[in-house]
Design a protein around this motif. Structure first.
Motif, PDB file in Angstrom:
ATOM      1  N   THR A  28      40.793  -4.922 -93.101  1.00  0.00           N
ATOM      2  CA  THR A  28      42.257  -4.778 -93.201  1.00  0.00           C
ATOM      3  C   THR A  28      42.770  -3.721 -92.236  1.00  0.00           C
ATOM      4  O   THR A  28      43.850  -3.864 -91.656  1.00  0.00           O
ATOM      5  CB  THR A  28      42.687  -4.466 -94.651  1.00  0.00           C
ATOM      6  OG1 THR A  28      42.386  -5.594 -95.457  1.00  0.00           O
ATOM      7  CG2 THR A  28      44.179  -4.207 -94.750  1.00  0.00           C
ATOM      8  N   ALA A 107      38.995  -2.109-101.457  1.00  0.00           N
ATOM      9  CA  ALA A 107      38.505  -2.623-102.747  1.00  0.00           C
ATOM     10  C   ALA A 107      37.616  -3.853-102.552  1.00  0.00           C
ATOM     11  O   ALA A 107      36.486  -3.907-103.053  1.00  0.00           O
ATOM     12  CB  ALA A 107      39.690  -2.963-103.657  1.00  0.00           C
ATOM     13  N   LEU A 126      42.138   5.771 -97.830  1.00  0.00           N
ATOM     14  CA  LEU A 126      42.092   4.962 -99.057  1.00  0.00           C
ATOM     15  C   LEU A 126      43.497   4.562 -99.473  1.00  0.00           C
ATOM     16  O   LEU A 126      44.459   5.270 -99.174  1.00  0.00           O
ATOM     17  CB  LEU A 126      41.594   5.826-100.219  1.00  0.00           C
ATOM     18  CG  LEU A 126      40.151   6.160-100.409  1.00  0.00           C
ATOM     19  CD1 LEU A 126      40.029   6.997-101.680  1.00  0.00           C
ATOM     20  CD2 LEU A 126      39.342   4.870-100.530  1.00  0.00           C
ATOM     21  N   ALA A 141      44.356  -1.198-105.932  1.00  0.00           N
ATOM     22  CA  ALA A 141      43.114  -1.642-106.576  1.00  0.00           C
ATOM     23  C   ALA A 141      41.898  -0.927-105.987  1.00  0.00           C
ATOM     24  O   ALA A 141      40.800  -1.022-106.535  1.00  0.00           O
ATOM     25  CB  ALA A 141      42.965  -3.153-106.431  1.00  0.00           C
ATOM     26  N   PHE A 189      44.864  12.489 -94.494  1.00  0.00           N
ATOM     27  CA  PHE A 189      44.856  11.518 -93.405  1.00  0.00           C
ATOM     28  C   PHE A 189      45.142  12.173 -92.064  1.00  0.00           C
ATOM     29  O   PHE A 189      44.214  12.639 -91.435  1.00  0.00           O
ATOM     30  CB  PHE A 189      45.814  10.360 -93.720  1.00  0.00           C
ATOM     31  CG  PHE A 189      45.545   9.123 -92.916  1.00  0.00           C
ATOM     32  CD1 PHE A 189      44.469   8.302 -93.203  1.00  0.00           C
ATOM     33  CD2 PHE A 189      46.370   8.762 -91.860  1.00  0.00           C
ATOM     34  CE1 PHE A 189      44.221   7.158 -92.439  1.00  0.00           C
ATOM     35  CE2 PHE A 189      46.131   7.617 -91.105  1.00  0.00           C
ATOM     36  CZ  PHE A 189      45.051   6.819 -91.394  1.00  0.00           C
TER      37      PHE A 189
END
Ligand code: PSU
Ligand code: MN
Length: 308
Positions: A28, A107, A126, A141, A189
């Motif tokens: 992703t 996830a 994350l 999730a 980050f």
């Protein structure tokens, strides 16, 4: 009928069978997290960093209904170049049944890495608890997956567009170990700090490998959880704090003025931040992700060395 079982590439399967180090990478970040064509370059770069360290890369995605652990160049071209859906864990069975293709979030990547037996995973940031979660219930999730799948995720914390304090509280509730890598503070980050202190700090890859081995040995009843290894962006490539604060404030004001709500908020903020920073936030993003991959390579090597 397409075989919906997880397909592990020969290279990854061989490495795992011989207890050589393997690091999982998500897709992703490639398909949705980075703009084209830099995303293709980044995907190749992450794999090259691993190979140079003697580690086998396992980039993970779903292609034509088949969850894959370890993509060839053609597979990476597809996740970087095609319009891909974004799949979390709950989307996996639907994609399998429909022979769909999708990039996997942290996830879903954790779940597939766990099925294949890959213990270490590198990404940028994350997902977490969103600001305003009290009314929206919007929590990634990724946090539930960290509670469920025994995979260590090397990341630079979570973006300050999320609620960092609430994210850390949820990770505590979910019994997910959060360990600072050469830091006492959770990173945010683009910045190495967040103001949130951590309970645990490690300074070497061997210490991380020892914690993973202890998780394996404890074989906790129910699921063994994953682990967050919070690796701050190196100081020399971090975003300047004043610039970061200014652009984020501008982004929140713009989202408010445009009445952006719900799921659309994060993509709006992220693309606004890249534009408003003149691409500076993107450079920091690439540098921190690369640094996470390098640390994951060292951790996976130390872990494989223990197991051998
Ligand atoms: N955070 C980033 N970059 C990303 C993501 C998160 O800084 O690319 C991606 C990851 O794939 C993560 C996902 O797993 O977004 C979380 O999405 P959601 O909040 O919809 O669960
Ligand atoms: Mn969400």
């Amino acid at each position: 009928m397409t075989d919906p079982r997880v397909q592990v590439s020969e290279e990854v399967a061989d490495a795992l069978a011989e207890r050589r180090p393997v690091v999982a990478l998500e897709s992703t970040i490639i398909s949705h997290g980075l703009p084209r064509p830099r995303n293709r370059q980044a995907a190749a770069d992450f794999e090259a960093v691993l190979r140079a360290a003697g580690v086998v890369p396992a980039t993970i995605a779903v292609l034509d209904g088949v969850p894959r652990v370890g993509l060839d160049d053609g597979g990476i071209d597809r996740i970087a170049g095609e319009e891909m859906a974004k799949a979390s864990v709950r989307d996996l069975p639907v994609l399998a049944a429909r022979r769909g293709s999708a990039a996997t979030t942290v996830a879903a990547t954790m779940r597939l890495a766990a099925v294949a037996g890959v213990r270490v995973f590198a990404t940028g940031g994350l997902g977490g608890v969103h600001r305003g979660f009290v009314t929206t219930f919007d929590e990634s999730a990724d946090l539930g997956a960290l509670a469920a799948f025994p995979v260590a995720v090397v990341c630079a914390g979570v973006k300050s567009v999320l609620d960092i304090g609430a994210t850390l509280e949820r990770l505590e509730t979910l019994s997910v170990p959060v360990v600072g890598y050469r830091t006492d503070e959770f990173p945010s980050f683009w910045l190495p700090t967040s103001g949130h202190r951590l309970d645990w700090r490690v300074d070497t890859p061997e210490e991380v490998a020892a914690i993973l081995a202890a998780q394996d040995a404890l074989a906790e009843p129910g699921a063994t959880p994953g682990l967050v290894l919070a690796n701050p962006v190196p100081a020399d490539v971090a975003w300047e704090r004043t610039e970061h604060d200014r652009v984020l404030a501008e982004a929140f004001a713009a989202a408010d003025a445009a009445k952006i709500r719900g799921k659309a908020v994060t993509p709006f903020l992220l693309s606004f931040i890249v534009q408003a920073s003149g691409g500076r936030s993107l450079e920091v993003n690439l540098a921190l992700a690369r640094n996470n991959v390098a640390v994951a390579a060292e951790v996976a090597t130390a872990y494989a060395t223990r197991a051998a």
